[in-house]
Design a protein around this motif. Structure first.
Motif, PDB file in Angstrom:
ATOM      1  N   ASN A 251       0.791  -1.308  -0.127  1.00  0.00           N
ATOM      2  CA  ASN A 251      -0.002   0.048  -0.007  1.00  0.00           C
ATOM      3  C   ASN A 251       0.878   1.370  -0.059  1.00  0.00           C
ATOM      4  O   ASN A 251       0.457   2.357  -0.601  1.00  0.00           O
ATOM      5  CB  ASN A 251      -0.991  -0.003   1.194  1.00  0.00           C
ATOM      6  CG  ASN A 251      -0.180  -0.133   2.581  1.00  0.00           C
ATOM      7  OD1 ASN A 251       0.616  -1.061   2.768  1.00  0.00           O
ATOM      8  ND2 ASN A 251      -0.475   0.904   3.727  1.00  0.00           N
ATOM      9  N   ALA A 252       1.964   1.191   0.454  1.00  0.00           N
ATOM     10  CA  ALA A 252       3.046   2.360   0.539  1.00  0.00           C
ATOM     11  C   ALA A 252       4.017   2.137  -0.788  1.00  0.00           C
ATOM     12  O   ALA A 252       4.901   3.059  -0.638  1.00  0.00           O
ATOM     13  CB  ALA A 252       3.673   2.420   1.772  1.00  0.00           C
ATOM     14  N   SER A 253       3.963   1.351  -1.688  1.00  0.00           N
ATOM     15  CA  SER A 253       4.751   1.343  -2.686  1.00  0.00           C
ATOM     16  C   SER A 253       4.383   2.055  -4.079  1.00  0.00           C
ATOM     17  O   SER A 253       5.055   1.979  -4.861  1.00  0.00           O
ATOM     18  CB  SER A 253       4.839  -0.299  -3.260  1.00  0.00           C
ATOM     19  OG  SER A 253       3.747  -0.480  -3.822  1.00  0.00           O
ATOM     20  N   ASP A 254       3.225   2.916  -4.036  1.00  0.00           N
ATOM     21  CA  ASP A 254       2.849   3.376  -5.213  1.00  0.00           C
ATOM     22  C   ASP A 254       2.675   2.651  -6.441  1.00  0.00           C
ATOM     23  O   ASP A 254       3.233   3.148  -7.645  1.00  0.00           O
ATOM     24  CB  ASP A 254       3.752   4.604  -5.273  1.00  0.00           C
ATOM     25  CG  ASP A 254       2.974   5.759  -6.112  1.00  0.00           C
ATOM     26  OD1 ASP A 254       1.707   5.734  -6.133  1.00  0.00           O
ATOM     27  OD2 ASP A 254       3.502   6.620  -6.692  1.00  0.00           O
ATOM     28  N   GLY A 255       2.361   1.377  -6.490  1.00  0.00           N
ATOM     29  CA  GLY A 255       2.434   0.484  -7.683  1.00  0.00           C
ATOM     30  C   GLY A 255       3.777  -0.441  -7.732  1.00  0.00           C
ATOM     31  O   GLY A 255       3.641  -1.172  -8.851  1.00  0.00           O
ATOM     32  N   LEU A 256       4.580  -0.159  -6.929  1.00  0.00           N
ATOM     33  CA  LEU A 256       5.839  -0.738  -7.138  1.00  0.00           C
ATOM     34  C   LEU A 256       6.061  -2.382  -6.787  1.00  0.00           C
ATOM     35  O   LEU A 256       6.558  -3.109  -7.240  1.00  0.00           O
ATOM     36  CB  LEU A 256       7.051   0.051  -6.675  1.00  0.00           C
ATOM     37  CG  LEU A 256       8.414  -0.160  -7.301  1.00  0.00           C
ATOM     38  CD1 LEU A 256       8.347   0.147  -8.885  1.00  0.00           C
ATOM     39  CD2 LEU A 256       9.364   0.904  -6.485  1.00  0.00           C
ATOM     40  N   MET A 257       5.263  -2.586  -5.647  1.00  0.00           N
ATOM     41  CA  MET A 257       5.341  -3.892  -5.143  1.00  0.00           C
ATOM     42  C   MET A 257       5.015  -4.925  -5.902  1.00  0.00           C
ATOM     43  O   MET A 257       5.584  -5.983  -6.163  1.00  0.00           O
ATOM     44  CB  MET A 257       4.663  -3.800  -3.927  1.00  0.00           C
ATOM     45  CG  MET A 257       4.691  -5.214  -3.070  1.00  0.00           C
ATOM     46  SD  MET A 257       6.329  -5.362  -2.470  1.00  0.00           S
ATOM     47  CE  MET A 257       6.472  -4.422  -1.008  1.00  0.00           C
ATOM     48  N   PHE A 258       4.048  -4.744  -6.587  1.00  0.00           N
ATOM     49  CA  PHE A 258       3.242  -5.839  -7.679  1.00  0.00           C
ATOM     50  C   PHE A 258       3.317  -5.430  -9.036  1.00  0.00           C
ATOM     51  O   PHE A 258       2.441  -5.626  -9.698  1.00  0.00           O
ATOM     52  CB  PHE A 258       2.169  -6.202  -6.990  1.00  0.00           C
ATOM     53  CG  PHE A 258       1.787  -6.816  -5.616  1.00  0.00           C
ATOM     54  CD1 PHE A 258       2.539  -7.860  -5.204  1.00  0.00           C
ATOM     55  CD2 PHE A 258       1.125  -6.234  -4.711  1.00  0.00           C
ATOM     56  CE1 PHE A 258       2.595  -8.421  -4.013  1.00  0.00           C
ATOM     57  CE2 PHE A 258       0.876  -6.547  -3.462  1.00  0.00           C
ATOM     58  CZ  PHE A 258       1.720  -7.828  -3.097  1.00  0.00           C
ATOM     59  N   SER A 259       4.355  -4.581  -9.527  1.00  0.00           N
ATOM     60  CA  SER A 259       4.368  -4.057 -10.672  1.00  0.00           C
ATOM     61  C   SER A 259       4.639  -5.349 -11.769  1.00  0.00           C
ATOM     62  O   SER A 259       5.028  -6.550 -11.197  1.00  0.00           O
ATOM     63  CB  SER A 259       5.924  -3.353 -10.666  1.00  0.00           C
ATOM     64  OG  SER A 259       5.939  -3.003 -12.144  1.00  0.00           O
ATOM     65  N   LEU A 260       4.097  -5.167 -12.969  1.00  0.00           N
ATOM     66  CA  LEU A 260       4.286  -6.232 -13.709  1.00  0.00           C
ATOM     67  C   LEU A 260       5.459  -6.377 -14.717  1.00  0.00           C
ATOM     68  O   LEU A 260       5.680  -6.890 -15.543  1.00  0.00           O
ATOM     69  CB  LEU A 260       3.151  -6.282 -14.726  1.00  0.00           C
ATOM     70  CG  LEU A 260       1.648  -6.353 -13.871  1.00  0.00           C
ATOM     71  CD1 LEU A 260       0.567  -6.453 -15.080  1.00  0.00           C
ATOM     72  CD2 LEU A 260       1.493  -7.719 -13.087  1.00  0.00           C
ATOM     73  N   ARG A 261       6.332  -5.432 -14.110  1.00  0.00           N
ATOM     74  CA  ARG A 261       7.731  -5.443 -14.753  1.00  0.00           C
ATOM     75  C   ARG A 261       8.951  -5.558 -13.456  1.00  0.00           C
ATOM     76  O   ARG A 261       8.795  -5.082 -12.495  1.00  0.00           O
ATOM     77  CB  ARG A 261       7.999  -4.347 -15.502  1.00  0.00           C
ATOM     78  CG  ARG A 261       6.986  -4.006 -16.796  1.00  0.00           C
ATOM     79  CD  ARG A 261       7.459  -3.171 -17.895  1.00  0.00           C
ATOM     80  NE  ARG A 261       6.738  -3.111 -19.021  1.00  0.00           N
ATOM     81  CZ  ARG A 261       6.656  -3.974 -20.110  1.00  0.00           C
ATOM     82  NH1 ARG A 261       8.021  -4.727 -20.058  1.00  0.00           N
ATOM     83  NH2 ARG A 261       6.026  -4.117 -21.091  1.00  0.00           N
ATOM     84  N   ASP A 262      10.141  -6.101 -14.081  1.00  0.00           N
ATOM     85  CA  ASP A 262      11.179  -6.108 -13.103  1.00  0.00           C
ATOM     86  C   ASP A 262      11.933  -4.729 -12.745  1.00  0.00           C
ATOM     87  O   ASP A 262      11.390  -4.039 -13.389  1.00  0.00           O
ATOM     88  CB  ASP A 262      12.066  -7.334 -13.592  1.00  0.00           C
ATOM     89  CG  ASP A 262      12.536  -7.110 -14.962  1.00  0.00           C
ATOM     90  OD1 ASP A 262      12.850  -5.840 -15.245  1.00  0.00           O
ATOM     91  OD2 ASP A 262      13.271  -7.997 -15.445  1.00  0.00           O
ATOM     92  N   SER A 263      12.901  -5.045 -12.023  1.00  0.00           N
ATOM     93  CA  SER A 263      13.568  -3.864 -11.753  1.00  0.00           C
ATOM     94  C   SER A 263      14.269  -3.080 -12.895  1.00  0.00           C
ATOM     95  O   SER A 263      14.398  -1.978 -12.679  1.00  0.00           O
ATOM     96  CB  SER A 263      14.624  -4.163 -10.530  1.00  0.00           C
ATOM     97  OG  SER A 263      13.910  -4.723  -9.409  1.00  0.00           O
ATOM     98  N   PHE A 264      14.273  -3.642 -14.114  1.00  0.00           N
ATOM     99  CA  PHE A 264      14.915  -3.229 -15.007  1.00  0.00           C
ATOM    100  C   PHE A 264      13.969  -2.798 -16.137  1.00  0.00           C
ATOM    101  O   PHE A 264      14.144  -2.357 -17.215  1.00  0.00           O
ATOM    102  CB  PHE A 264      15.872  -4.154 -15.655  1.00  0.00           C
ATOM    103  CG  PHE A 264      17.055  -4.804 -14.735  1.00  0.00           C
ATOM    104  CD1 PHE A 264      18.126  -3.946 -14.547  1.00  0.00           C
ATOM    105  CD2 PHE A 264      16.789  -5.824 -14.004  1.00  0.00           C
ATOM    106  CE1 PHE A 264      19.071  -4.445 -13.690  1.00  0.00           C
ATOM    107  CE2 PHE A 264      17.939  -6.220 -13.230  1.00  0.00           C
ATOM    108  CZ  PHE A 264      18.898  -5.345 -13.113  1.00  0.00           C
ATOM    109  N   GLY A 265      12.767  -2.785 -15.816  1.00  0.00           N
ATOM    110  CA  GLY A 265      11.482  -2.385 -16.551  1.00  0.00           C
ATOM    111  C   GLY A 265      11.044  -3.219 -17.811  1.00  0.00           C
ATOM    112  O   GLY A 265      10.565  -2.964 -18.457  1.00  0.00           O
ATOM    113  N   GLU A 266      11.630  -4.806 -17.484  1.00  0.00           N
ATOM    114  CA  GLU A 266      11.502  -5.568 -18.538  1.00  0.00           C
ATOM    115  C   GLU A 266      10.254  -6.507 -18.035  1.00  0.00           C
ATOM    116  O   GLU A 266       9.808  -6.848 -16.980  1.00  0.00           O
ATOM    117  CB  GLU A 266      12.495  -6.571 -18.505  1.00  0.00           C
ATOM    118  CG  GLU A 266      13.921  -5.750 -19.114  1.00  0.00           C
ATOM    119  CD  GLU A 266      13.717  -5.184 -20.528  1.00  0.00           C
ATOM    120  OE1 GLU A 266      12.939  -5.801 -21.512  1.00  0.00           O
ATOM    121  OE2 GLU A 266      14.397  -3.987 -20.905  1.00  0.00           O
ATOM    122  N   ALA A 267       9.541  -7.277 -18.969  1.00  0.00           N
ATOM    123  CA  ALA A 267       8.422  -8.126 -18.507  1.00  0.00           C
ATOM    124  C   ALA A 267       9.128  -9.198 -17.963  1.00  0.00           C
ATOM    125  O   ALA A 267      10.112  -9.773 -18.161  1.00  0.00           O
ATOM    126  CB  ALA A 267       7.551  -8.562 -19.962  1.00  0.00           C
TER     127      ALA A 267
END
Length: 615
Positions: A251-267
């Motif tokens: 809830n404090a990640s602003d969409g980052l915790m369960f993003s659908l891309r990895d840390s490098f922006g890749e699927a």
């Protein structure tokens, strides 16, 4: 067939194939024995926390903590310890079964050394500010360190690998000293505190024992990417360690915790999915910084979606997140089954626990015995009026929840057994209550299963428990869920049991909530909604009555909308009747009206780990 039968008031309700029957009305204030688990001794439920900080964490010390890991374990076992913050000692009323101190890996122990005149850390320029008796000065210094940490700005003078290694060994030794197999279980643990641009990616890393544990914990000085943390964990596993990472506060990640891309922006690729699921079995669904099951914007048809929302990022200057997708567990579960339906694998197969995130040694999970997150909150007036220099930060403190609780179904109270239960996801989380919840799914449960004295053993033999995987069953048959919930021995009665289902239909992820068992003489509406249970809370007196609700609720529920071709997950949510919130108890203690900007009462609840169905 919809449930239309009249239910016995205050009775324990069983739903059999959509038909309700009374399973023995119980006096509203009866106290169930905590040693009896629904008539069976097959596995026991144990309650605890694995996300606890002390003065050995930099933010715990900076906010007034005066106790260390040894004190934390003594508190969990029922001893009184100093609370700090000009408040009294802290003591839990009902001891916990297991506990883990998980200090931040970043700057571990450094701030504590700043008050030791013999330590070189006391000579650092920042030490005078951090240890200042002026709260505004100390908080400003802490805020500057926190902001630099979240922005990836190194503080070389605060990073001491040798100290981190020494304190890490001491933390392991203290955990070992308090481990009492069969009575009280401890685990070595630390927290990896990555929060790029204040977006929370924190993970608590829990080890089963000291065997194979690396010399140092992994910190954001090593990397801020989860993928690198998983590499560290795989290396530890290769050296003989047994461990897992538990993310929290999406809830404090602003969409980052369960993003659908990895840390490098890749699927996500197959290696990413495998690494995430190998290293992360559980997610912390509720804690002091709020509940991250779902959000009203994501689940507009869920009347209980707004429970204890803490709507901030981790900035020291309060900042609101804007991205709901990627921030809450239910959406992640939906995304996971959708990805799996496309043949891409499911990176979000999370079981759930509740936890604390206290930074003052004590988990503070009892609503009427609340001591706050930080030592500076260890007085009712500090929690309600604010212990910090500015009102924006004080508002964040007032909106903190009490701590949550991790519940595990294990064969015994030992490191091996509790860790095994966590690994197989046979767990549930609560908002602080210690209600008992069972969940099984299968294809051929007898309609009268719940009437049998050995029903739990039969459910294990014929189905899978929470956290499990259900493969395709006989053609044309829908799965049955066997659910049983019992109130906490000295707690509030139960309102209802709900099944939360998520599935993929024609490529679209969908969700639905079913009310499957409840107390009193209520009836479902044509849309499946259930009238409220009522409310006995006397806000001025901070009291409630168990004159409504049920001691126990049971259900055998068959999915009326099942399609064997659709991947799905099911989890159970159990709600108590309304009870006073911690802030209402504090107002009563001070003899003042409850604050109008806080809810005066809450409905405590439990969430089980899902069971996944795969065609």
């Amino acid at each position: 067939m919809r449930l239309l039968a009249t239910l016995a008031a205050l009775g324990s309700v069983t739903v059999l194939g959509g038909i309700a029957e009374t399973a023995g009305a119980t006096a509203p204030d009866a106290k169930p024995s905590p040693s009896v688990v629904h008539g069976s001794t097959a596995r026991n439920v144990y309650f605890g926390n694995v996300h606890i900080h002390t003065a050995w964490s930099f933010d715990g010390f900076a906010n007034g903590a005066m106790t260390g890991p040894d004190d934390a374990y003594r508190w969990a076992k029922g001893e009184a310890i100093p609370g700090g913050g000009n408040g009294g000692p802290m003591q839990i009323r009902t001891p916990l079964d297991f506990y883990a101190v998980s200090e931040h890996a970043e700057y571990m122990g450094v701030f504590v050394k700043m008050r030791d005149p013999e330590s070189p850390f006391s000579k650092l320029p920042i030490a005078k500010r951090i240890t200042s008796p002026d709260r505004a000065e100390a908080f400003a210094a802490f805020a500057a360190v926190l902001d630099d940490l979240n922005r990836g700005v190194p503080q070389p003078e605060l990073n001491d690998p040798l100290m981190a290694a020494n304190l890490w060994k001491e933390i392991i030794d203290i955990a070992d000293a308090h481990y009492d197999p069969g009575v009280f279980t401890t685990f070595p643990a630390f927290e990896w505190t990555s929060a790029p641009d204040n977006r929370n990616l924190h993970r608590v890393v829990v080890f089963q024992s000291g065997e194979g544990v690396p010399e140092r914990p992994f910190s954001t000085a090593d990397s801020t990417r989860p993928e690198d943390l998983w590499d560290y964990m795989d290396a530890a596993r290769a050296d003989g360690a047994t461990l897992m990472a538990i993310p929290h506060n999406g809830n404090a990640s602003d969409g980052l915790m369960f993003s659908l891309r990895d840390s490098f922006g890749e699927a996500f690729d197959a290696a990413y999915v495998e690494a995430r699921t190998r290293n992360e079995s559980l997610y912390e669904i509720s804690q002091i910084k709020g509940t991250s099951e779902t959000h009203p914007q994501l689940s507009p048809n869920d009347e209980f979606a707004a429970f204890e929302q803490w709507d901030y990022t981790l900035s020291a200057i309060p900042e609101r997140p804007t991205q709901r997708a990627g921030s809450f567990l239910r959406q992640a579960l939906l995304d996971g089954v959708a990805m799996e339906a496309e043949g891409r694998g499911n990176p979000f197969r999370y079981g759930v626990i509740g936890d604390s995130d206290s930074h003052n040694s004590a988990a503070s999970i009892e609503e009427d015995n609340h001591t706050g997150k930080f030592a500076v909150e260890n007085r009712p007036q500090s929690r309600l009026n604010g212990p910090l220099p500015n009102e924006d930060n004080n508002r964040q403190v007032r909106q903190f929840s009490s701590g949550g609780v991790a519940a595990v179904w294990a064969d015994a109270n030992t490191r091996e057994d509790i860790f095994a239960a966590m690994s197989r996801r046979e767990t549930y989380g609560t908002s602080g209550t210690r209600m008992t919840v069972r969940l099984f799914a299968g294809w051929d449960f007898a309609p009268d299963l719940l009437q049998a004295p050995d029903w739990v053993a039969s459910a294990y033999a014929r189905g899978v428990p929470m956290g499990g995987y259900l493969q395709s069953g006989p053609e044309g048959r829908a799965p049955s869920l066997v659910i049983a919930a019992m109130k906490e021995a000295d707690g509030a009665n139960l309102d209802r049991i709900q099944v939360v289902k998520g599935w993929v239909q024609e490529g679209e992820a969908r969700e639905r909530i079913y009310n499957v068992a409840w107390s009193g003489e209520r009836e479902l509406t044509a849309t499946g909604a259930l009238p409220a249970v009522g409310n006995t809370v006397d806000v001025a007196a901070a009291t409630y009555s168990n004159s409504i609700g049920s001691v126990e609720l049971k259900s055998i529920w068959v999915d009326p909308d099942f399609d064997a071709s659709q991947p799905a997950f099911y989890y159970v949510r159990v709600l108590e009747i309304p009870t006073p919130r911690w802030s209402t108890y504090d107002a009563r203690a001070l003899g003042v009206p409850p604050r109008e900007d806080l809810p005066p009462f809450i409905q405590e609840r439990a969430w089980t780990s899902p069971i996944w169905y795969t065609p």
